[in-house]
Design a protein around this motif. Structure first.
Motif, PDB file in Angstrom:
ATOM      1  N   LEU A 152       0.873  -1.164   0.000  1.00 38.77           N
ATOM      2  CA  LEU A 152       0.000   0.000   0.000  1.00 38.77           C
ATOM      3  C   LEU A 152       0.912   1.216   0.000  1.00 38.77           C
ATOM      4  N   MET A 153       0.628   2.155  -0.899  1.00 40.40           N
ATOM      5  CA  MET A 153       1.423   3.382  -0.949  1.00 40.40           C
ATOM      6  C   MET A 153       0.494   4.561  -0.732  1.00 40.40           C
ATOM      7  N   ASN A 154       0.832   5.419   0.224  1.00 36.81           N
ATOM      8  CA  ASN A 154      -0.045   6.546   0.526  1.00 36.81           C
ATOM      9  C   ASN A 154      -0.144   7.528  -0.630  1.00 36.81           C
ATOM     10  N   SER A 155       0.836   7.566  -1.510  1.00 36.00           N
ATOM     11  CA  SER A 155       0.822   8.536  -2.612  1.00 36.00           C
ATOM     12  C   SER A 155      -0.006   8.052  -3.800  1.00 36.00           C
ATOM     13  N   LEU A 156      -0.473   6.810  -3.756  1.00 38.51           N
ATOM     14  CA  LEU A 156      -1.231   6.258  -4.884  1.00 38.51           C
ATOM     15  C   LEU A 156      -2.723   6.236  -4.586  1.00 38.51           C
ATOM     16  N   HIS A 157      -3.508   6.480  -5.625  1.00 41.25           N
ATOM     17  CA  HIS A 157      -4.962   6.324  -5.518  1.00 41.25           C
ATOM     18  C   HIS A 157      -5.478   5.833  -6.854  1.00 41.25           C
ATOM     19  N   PRO A 158      -6.052   4.657  -6.938  1.00 37.14           N
ATOM     20  CA  PRO A 158      -6.166   3.650  -5.897  1.00 37.14           C
ATOM     21  C   PRO A 158      -4.818   3.284  -5.300  1.00 37.14           C
ATOM     22  N   LEU A 159      -4.840   2.518  -4.243  1.00 36.67           N
ATOM     23  CA  LEU A 159      -3.726   2.462  -3.318  1.00 36.67           C
ATOM     24  C   LEU A 159      -2.756   1.301  -3.442  1.00 36.67           C
ATOM     25  N   LEU A 160      -3.052   0.264  -4.240  1.00 35.87           N
ATOM     26  CA  LEU A 160      -2.190  -0.919  -4.247  1.00 35.87           C
ATOM     27  C   LEU A 160      -1.188  -0.926  -5.394  1.00 35.87           C
ATOM     28  N   ASN A 161      -0.048  -1.577  -5.119  1.00 39.74           N
ATOM     29  CA  ASN A 161       1.056  -1.662  -6.049  1.00 39.74           C
ATOM     30  C   ASN A 161       1.724  -3.019  -5.843  1.00 39.74           C
ATOM     31  N   ASP A 162       2.247  -3.610  -6.922  1.00 43.23           N
ATOM     32  CA  ASP A 162       3.042  -4.826  -6.750  1.00 43.23           C
ATOM     33  C   ASP A 162       4.500  -4.419  -6.580  1.00 43.23           C
ATOM     34  N   VAL A 163       5.222  -5.200  -5.784  1.00 41.75           N
ATOM     35  CA  VAL A 163       6.573  -4.832  -5.401  1.00 41.75           C
ATOM     36  C   VAL A 163       7.382  -6.099  -5.158  1.00 41.75           C
ATOM     37  N   SER A 164       8.679  -5.962  -5.170  1.00 37.48           N
ATOM     38  CA  SER A 164       9.562  -7.095  -4.869  1.00 37.48           C
ATOM     39  C   SER A 164       9.350  -7.544  -3.425  1.00 37.48           C
ATOM     40  N   CYS A 165       9.280  -8.832  -3.227  1.00 36.97           N
ATOM     41  CA  CYS A 165       9.090  -9.401  -1.888  1.00 36.97           C
ATOM     42  C   CYS A 165      10.348  -9.309  -1.031  1.00 36.97           C
ATOM     43  N   THR A 166      11.500  -9.064  -1.666  1.00 33.91           N
ATOM     44  CA  THR A 166      12.763  -9.050  -0.920  1.00 33.91           C
ATOM     45  C   THR A 166      13.167  -7.650  -0.460  1.00 33.91           C
ATOM     46  N   ALA A 167      12.393  -6.631  -0.847  1.00 33.86           N
ATOM     47  CA  ALA A 167      12.670  -5.280  -0.362  1.00 33.86           C
ATOM     48  C   ALA A 167      12.242  -5.178   1.106  1.00 33.86           C
ATOM     49  N   ASP A 168      12.814  -4.253   1.826  1.00 30.88           N
ATOM     50  CA  ASP A 168      12.426  -4.019   3.224  1.00 30.88           C
ATOM     51  C   ASP A 168      11.416  -2.868   3.275  1.00 30.88           C
ATOM     52  N   HIS A 169      10.256  -3.123   3.870  1.00 27.67           N
ATOM     53  CA  HIS A 169       9.209  -2.108   4.018  1.00 27.67           C
ATOM     54  C   HIS A 169       8.550  -2.246   5.384  1.00 27.67           C
ATOM     55  N   LEU A 170       7.860  -1.197   5.777  1.00 28.31           N
ATOM     56  CA  LEU A 170       6.963  -1.317   6.919  1.00 28.31           C
ATOM     57  C   LEU A 170       5.915  -2.361   6.564  1.00 28.31           C
ATOM     58  N   PHE A 171       5.159  -2.838   7.544  1.00 26.19           N
ATOM     59  CA  PHE A 171       4.143  -3.845   7.241  1.00 26.19           C
ATOM     60  C   PHE A 171       2.987  -3.733   8.223  1.00 26.19           C
ATOM     61  N   ALA A 172       1.820  -4.174   7.763  1.00 28.42           N
ATOM     62  CA  ALA A 172       0.614  -4.166   8.584  1.00 28.42           C
ATOM     63  C   ALA A 172       0.213  -5.602   8.889  1.00 28.42           C
ATOM     64  N   CYS A 173       0.020  -5.887  10.171  1.00 24.10           N
ATOM     65  CA  CYS A 173      -0.457  -7.198  10.611  1.00 24.10           C
ATOM     66  C   CYS A 173      -1.953  -7.108  10.879  1.00 24.10           C
ATOM     67  N   GLN A 174      -2.605  -8.240  10.780  1.00 25.38           N
ATOM     68  CA  GLN A 174      -4.032  -8.318  11.065  1.00 25.38           C
ATOM     69  C   GLN A 174      -4.287  -9.482  12.006  1.00 25.38           C
ATOM     70  N   TYR A 175      -5.071  -9.209  13.042  1.00 25.54           N
ATOM     71  CA  TYR A 175      -5.465 -10.245  13.995  1.00 25.54           C
ATOM     72  C   TYR A 175      -6.799 -10.816  13.540  1.00 25.54           C
ATOM     73  N   TYR A 176      -6.884 -12.121  13.551  1.00 24.53           N
ATOM     74  CA  TYR A 176      -8.134 -12.780  13.184  1.00 24.53           C
ATOM     75  C   TYR A 176      -8.737 -13.409  14.422  1.00 24.53           C
TER      76      TYR A 176
END
Length: 196
Positions: A167-191
């Motif tokens: 998810l990129m805050n500068s994009l609208h709509p908001l999703l983008n594909d990216v390399s899985c090996t890059a380091d980024h912040l991340f969001a966890c979800q509790y189920y």
């Protein structure tokens, strides 16, 4: 308890008006005023109980999230302040009794993230991936990621190695594909555990 205190004071004073130097007419006026106040407070309390009962269906079931997760609509999220690869981020979330976020309401998650981090270049891994590397992205819970959430031209598999979702805050709509090996912040979800 505080509602009864003036009433008790009046009762004590009424029992011994001359001992306390209190005028019985003033006691009577105070008693009437307290009864009116108590009656108004009772009506207000009844209205509040009725309103709560009417709105009971508007609250998400099991509305509380365990620490450190935060309720966002009917889901629980945690935004990590650390940057990790997608796989390490997923392991981190699983260690917190969750997984990378597969939001039902991605824009609500984006608002939550922006409220925490403000503006700037914000890139956050989510729980979406192209597991078969065929440009068919799914959330970790198995749902296909809807096309209307992708930024125009995405997913584009730039460089031939973009198989994870961010998810990129500068994009609208908001999703983008990216390399899985890059380091980024991340969001966890509790189920929440499913009821038997």
């Amino acid at each position: 308890m505080y509602l009864l205190l003036p009433f008790l004071c009046v009762m004590v004073a009424a029992a011994h008006p001359n001992d306390l130097g209190v005028n019985p007419e003033e006691l009577h006026s105070t008693l009437i005023a307290n009864q009116l106040l108590l009656s108004q407070q009772t009506e207000l309390l009844k209205e509040m109980v009725n309103a709560a009962q009417r709105n009971k269906g508007n609250c998400p079931e099991g509305a509380s999230c365990p620490h450190p997760y935060t309720q966002v609509l009917d889901e629980c999220f945690y935004l990590s302040p650390h940057k990790l690869t997608w796989e390490k981020a997923r392991q981190h979330c699983q260690g917190m009794m969750g997984d990378l976020a597969s939001p039902k309401h991605p824009y609500a998650l984006k608002s939550f993230i922006l409220n925490l981090l403000g503006t700037g270049d914000i890139v956050v891994f989510l729980g979406g991936q192209d597991e078969n590397k065929n440009r068919h992205f799914k959330w970790l819970d198995g749902r296909v990621i809807a096309n209307n959430y992708w930024y125009p031209g995405e997913p584009n598999n730039s460089g031939g190695s973009e198989f994870c979702v961010n998810l990129m805050n500068s994009l609208h709509p908001l999703l983008n594909d990216v390399s899985c090996t890059a380091d980024h912040l991340f969001a966890c979800q509790y189920y929440r555990p499913k009821a038997n």
